[in-house]
Design an enzyme around this catalytic site. Sequence first.
Site, PDB file in Angstrom:
ATOM      1  N   GLU A   1      -0.361  -0.097  -6.202  1.00 35.19           N
ATOM      2  CA  GLU A   1       0.405  -0.199  -5.487  1.00 35.19           C
ATOM      3  C   GLU A   1       0.501  -1.604  -5.120  1.00 35.19           C
ATOM      4  O   GLU A   1       1.685  -1.601  -5.007  1.00 35.19           O
ATOM      5  CB  GLU A   1       0.194   0.402  -3.432  1.00 35.19           C
ATOM      6  CG  GLU A   1      -0.241   1.977  -3.396  1.00 35.19           C
ATOM      7  CD  GLU A   1       1.293   2.267  -3.233  1.00 35.19           C
ATOM      8  OE1 GLU A   1       2.278   1.880  -3.225  1.00 35.19           O
ATOM      9  OE2 GLU A   1       0.888   3.722  -3.523  1.00 35.19           O
TER      10      GLU A   1
ATOM     11  N   GLY B   1       0.771  -1.870  -0.042  1.00 34.90           N
ATOM     12  CA  GLY B   1      -0.219  -0.075  -0.166  1.00 34.90           C
ATOM     13  C   GLY B   1       0.772   1.562  -0.034  1.00 34.90           C
ATOM     14  O   GLY B   1       2.481   0.752   0.064  1.00 34.90           O
TER      15      GLY B   1
ATOM     16  N   ASP C   1       2.038   9.757  14.681  1.00 34.91           N
ATOM     17  CA  ASP C   1       3.484   9.768  14.999  1.00 34.91           C
ATOM     18  C   ASP C   1       3.825  10.117  16.068  1.00 34.91           C
ATOM     19  O   ASP C   1       3.503  11.415  16.182  1.00 34.91           O
ATOM     20  CB  ASP C   1       4.596   9.641  13.847  1.00 34.91           C
ATOM     21  CG  ASP C   1       5.826   9.444  14.269  1.00 34.91           C
ATOM     22  OD1 ASP C   1       6.095   8.514  15.024  1.00 34.91           O
ATOM     23  OD2 ASP C   1       6.861   8.442  13.234  1.00 34.91           O
TER      24      ASP C   1
ATOM     25  N   GLU D   1      11.411  -6.547   0.248  1.00 33.65           N
ATOM     26  CA  GLU D   1      10.883  -8.153  -0.178  1.00 33.65           C
ATOM     27  C   GLU D   1       9.541  -8.276  -0.216  1.00 33.65           C
ATOM     28  O   GLU D   1       8.290  -7.341   0.799  1.00 33.65           O
ATOM     29  CB  GLU D   1      11.210  -8.706   1.120  1.00 33.65           C
ATOM     30  CG  GLU D   1      11.466 -10.185   1.762  1.00 33.65           C
ATOM     31  CD  GLU D   1      12.113 -10.883   2.212  1.00 33.65           C
ATOM     32  OE1 GLU D   1      12.052 -11.843   2.601  1.00 33.65           O
ATOM     33  OE2 GLU D   1      12.922  -9.646   3.641  1.00 33.65           O
TER      34      GLU D   1
ATOM     35  N   GLU E   1       4.613  -2.756  -5.858  1.00 31.08           N
ATOM     36  CA  GLU E   1       5.238  -3.063  -4.546  1.00 31.08           C
ATOM     37  C   GLU E   1       5.326  -4.402  -4.563  1.00 31.08           C
ATOM     38  O   GLU E   1       6.309  -4.937  -4.428  1.00 31.08           O
ATOM     39  CB  GLU E   1       4.530  -3.050  -3.148  1.00 31.08           C
ATOM     40  CG  GLU E   1       4.790  -1.555  -3.042  1.00 31.08           C
ATOM     41  CD  GLU E   1       4.342  -0.695  -1.038  1.00 31.08           C
ATOM     42  OE1 GLU E   1       4.255  -1.761  -1.145  1.00 31.08           O
ATOM     43  OE2 GLU E   1       4.634   0.131  -1.377  1.00 31.08           O
TER      44      GLU E   1
END
Length: 136
Positions: free
Chosen positions: A52, A36, A74, A104, A56
């Site tokens: 996405e 994503g 955050d 990965e 990816e």
Amino acid sequence: MEAPELCVSAIVIDDERLLLVRRGRGRAQGDWAVPGGRVQAGEMLAEAVVRELVEETGIEGVCGNLVGVLELLDDEGGPHQVILGYLVTLMEAVEPVAGDDAAEARWVPLGDVAELRLAPGLAEFLHDHGVIATIT
């Protein structure tokens, strides 16, 4: 303060396995997550999900129903993100190839997902929405 970033994620399940990527950079660098990222200007949500996913993992799919919303704040000054998680149906079951900001990509048995170092809030999100049975 800036407005929250709108992001999407692709929840892809095939043969009791969940498609995950290990983040190569950004907020969750080194953590495992569902594919994503940010929604681009002028892009429909479903378009962002499938874009996405391909960027990816190299895997193509069809965006389905909204599974749920994950909101991240955050404390260390990172962006406020609102992430919409969508179920995705595979076009063809193939092995993923990491691309874009994914270091990965792999299929993980659903029972093993909670044992990985997951991105913030992901284990709870997947459990709360019935994708995985347990969290650690």
